[in-house]
Design a protein around this motif. Structure first.
Motif, PDB file in Angstrom:
ATOM      1  N   ARG A   1     -26.135  60.504  10.816  1.00  0.00           N
ATOM      2  CA  ARG A   1     -27.359  59.861  11.325  1.00  0.00           C
ATOM      3  C   ARG A   1     -28.541  60.262  10.458  1.00  0.00           C
TER       4      ARG A   1
ATOM      5  N   ASP B   1     -32.865  59.666  10.079  1.00  0.00           N
ATOM      6  CA  ASP B   1     -34.121  59.146  10.591  1.00  0.00           C
ATOM      7  C   ASP B   1     -35.012  58.784   9.410  1.00  0.00           C
TER       8      ASP B   1
ATOM      9  N   ASP C   1     -38.157  58.507   8.396  1.00  0.00           N
ATOM     10  CA  ASP C   1     -39.508  58.879   8.815  1.00  0.00           C
ATOM     11  C   ASP C   1     -40.560  58.505   7.775  1.00  0.00           C
TER      12      ASP C   1
ATOM     13  N   TYR D   1     -29.059  54.500   9.807  1.00  0.00           N
ATOM     14  CA  TYR D   1     -30.440  54.709   9.384  1.00  0.00           C
ATOM     15  C   TYR D   1     -31.380  54.172  10.458  1.00  0.00           C
ATOM     16  N   TYR D   2     -32.131  55.075  11.089  1.00  0.00           N
ATOM     17  CA  TYR D   2     -33.075  54.693  12.139  1.00  0.00           C
ATOM     18  C   TYR D   2     -34.464  54.512  11.536  1.00  0.00           C
TER      19      TYR D   2
ATOM     20  N   ARG E   1     -38.426  53.680  11.556  1.00  0.00           N
ATOM     21  CA  ARG E   1     -39.656  53.652  12.343  1.00  0.00           C
ATOM     22  C   ARG E   1     -40.351  52.311  12.128  1.00  0.00           C
TER      23      ARG E   1
ATOM     24  N   HIS F   1     -35.934  53.512  15.308  1.00  0.00           N
ATOM     25  CA  HIS F   1     -36.485  54.863  15.515  1.00  0.00           C
ATOM     26  C   HIS F   1     -37.823  54.694  16.246  1.00  0.00           C
TER      27      HIS F   1
ATOM     28  N   CYS G   1     -32.994  55.397  18.573  1.00  0.00           N
ATOM     29  CA  CYS G   1     -33.135  56.847  18.701  1.00  0.00           C
ATOM     30  C   CYS G   1     -34.613  57.213  18.648  1.00  0.00           C
TER      31      CYS G   1
ATOM     32  N   HIS H   1     -38.212  58.998  18.082  1.00  0.00           N
ATOM     33  CA  HIS H   1     -38.907  59.793  17.072  1.00  0.00           C
ATOM     34  C   HIS H   1     -39.716  60.858  17.798  1.00  0.00           C
TER      35      HIS H   1
ATOM     36  N   ASP I   1     -36.844  67.673  18.830  1.00  0.00           N
ATOM     37  CA  ASP I   1     -35.450  67.447  18.436  1.00  0.00           C
ATOM     38  C   ASP I   1     -34.547  68.497  19.076  1.00  0.00           C
TER      39      ASP I   1
ATOM     40  N   LEU J   1     -27.499  65.166  11.558  1.00  0.00           N
ATOM     41  CA  LEU J   1     -28.761  64.460  11.339  1.00  0.00           C
ATOM     42  C   LEU J   1     -29.388  65.001  10.064  1.00  0.00           C
TER      43      LEU J   1
ATOM     44  N   HIS K   1     -32.514  64.120   7.386  1.00  0.00           N
ATOM     45  CA  HIS K   1     -33.693  63.298   7.093  1.00  0.00           C
ATOM     46  C   HIS K   1     -33.784  63.111   5.579  1.00  0.00           C
TER      47      HIS K   1
END
Length: 270
Positions: A41, A43, A45, A67-68, A70, A94, A129, A131, A186, A224, A226
């Motif tokens: 996973r 994020d 950001d 890939y989440y 934002r 996200h 998911c 943020h 988190d 996870l 980033h």
């Protein structure tokens, strides 16, 4: 070798494959979980370019992950979303709608629906998911105390939908794998017992994660990572290191302040 570089991440992926784990996106785990697997996973950001570099690396290795994205100006880039999806990766939402609505759940739900619909213009989206904003007094996942994400055609949210009594959760939050006192949002709601209850603070570096994967001690792991933290160039790597160290000091202060405030409140009630 420096930690938190794309080269080190490649080494982690090679270890996952050689240890006979099946890497998979969140969606695939929820639909058809494998007995021995690593849920990957990410994020998204910031630093979309680094996310694309990681996505291409995984694609070249025959690996699919999640890939989440934002919904903010520097991240919500249609071309990047399409590119990630075209490689077979899962694109997820996200969300940070409680932050945008200042804690107003009804307004947050309206924003969630609008932004999810917007993301779905560029990719199929079946999981979302939250943020984490360490400065906010609420959590974005508080939205689901009154509403159900499944009503939006979503099948899961990692903080709610993964069984952490069976799945070991590893995160690079704070640019460290160690469970230092720097995680404001988190965190798992329930992690007593099971894999997460057994894991002490021995995992600090990516080399520690690699050794853990090689041990094959845990059947299912969720990692996870980033992508904005993983950079080969010395200038980008150093900037990320300095910036994250400053953030960690601030987050540790926030956690300590809230702990003291909570203890004072309990003493007044008592």
């Amino acid at each position: 070798m420096r930690d938190f570089t794309l080269s080190k991440y490649r080494e982690l992926l090679e270890t996952i494959l050689s240890a006979d784990y099946l890497p998979m996106p969140v969606h695939d785990h929820l639909v058809a979980p494998a007995e021995r697997s690593v849920i990957l996973r990410h994020d998204v950001d910031r630093e979309v370019g680094r996310n694309l570099a990681m996505a291409h690396l995984e694609h070249r290795m025959g690996i699919r992950s999640t890939y989440y994205f934002r919904h903010v100006k520097d991240v919500f880039i249609p071309e990047a979303i399409r590119e990630v999806a075209s490689m077979g990766h899962e694109v997820g939402f996200h969300y940070e709608v409680m932050d945008k609505a200042k804690g107003d759940k009804q307004k947050a739900l309206e924003i969630f629906k609008e932004e999810l619909e917007d993301l779905r213009k560029y990719a199929q989206v079946t999981t979302a998911c939250m943020h984490g904003n360490p400065l906010a007094s609420w959590s974005n996942r508080d939205l689901w105390a009154d509403y159900d994400f499944r009503d939006m055609g979503l099948i899961g949210e990692p903080y709610f939908s993964l069984d952490y009594s069976k799945v070991l959760y590893l995160t690079d939050t704070g640019r460290t794998w160690a469970d230092r006192k720097i995680r404001v949002k988190d965190v798992l709601e329930e992690c007593s017992g099971g894999s997460n209850g057994k894991l002490a603070c021995n995992v600090r570096t990516t080399d520690d994660v690699i050794r853990l994967v090689k041990s094959r001690e845990f059947a299912q792991i969720c990692i996870l990572a980033h992508p904005n933290r993983w950079c080969d160039s010395m200038s980008g790597w150093t900037k990320e290191l300095v910036m994250q160290n400053v953030k960690n000091v601030g987050k540790a202060g926030i956690i300590q302040y809230r702990k003291i405030s909570g203890e004072r409140a309990k003493s007044r009630i008592g």
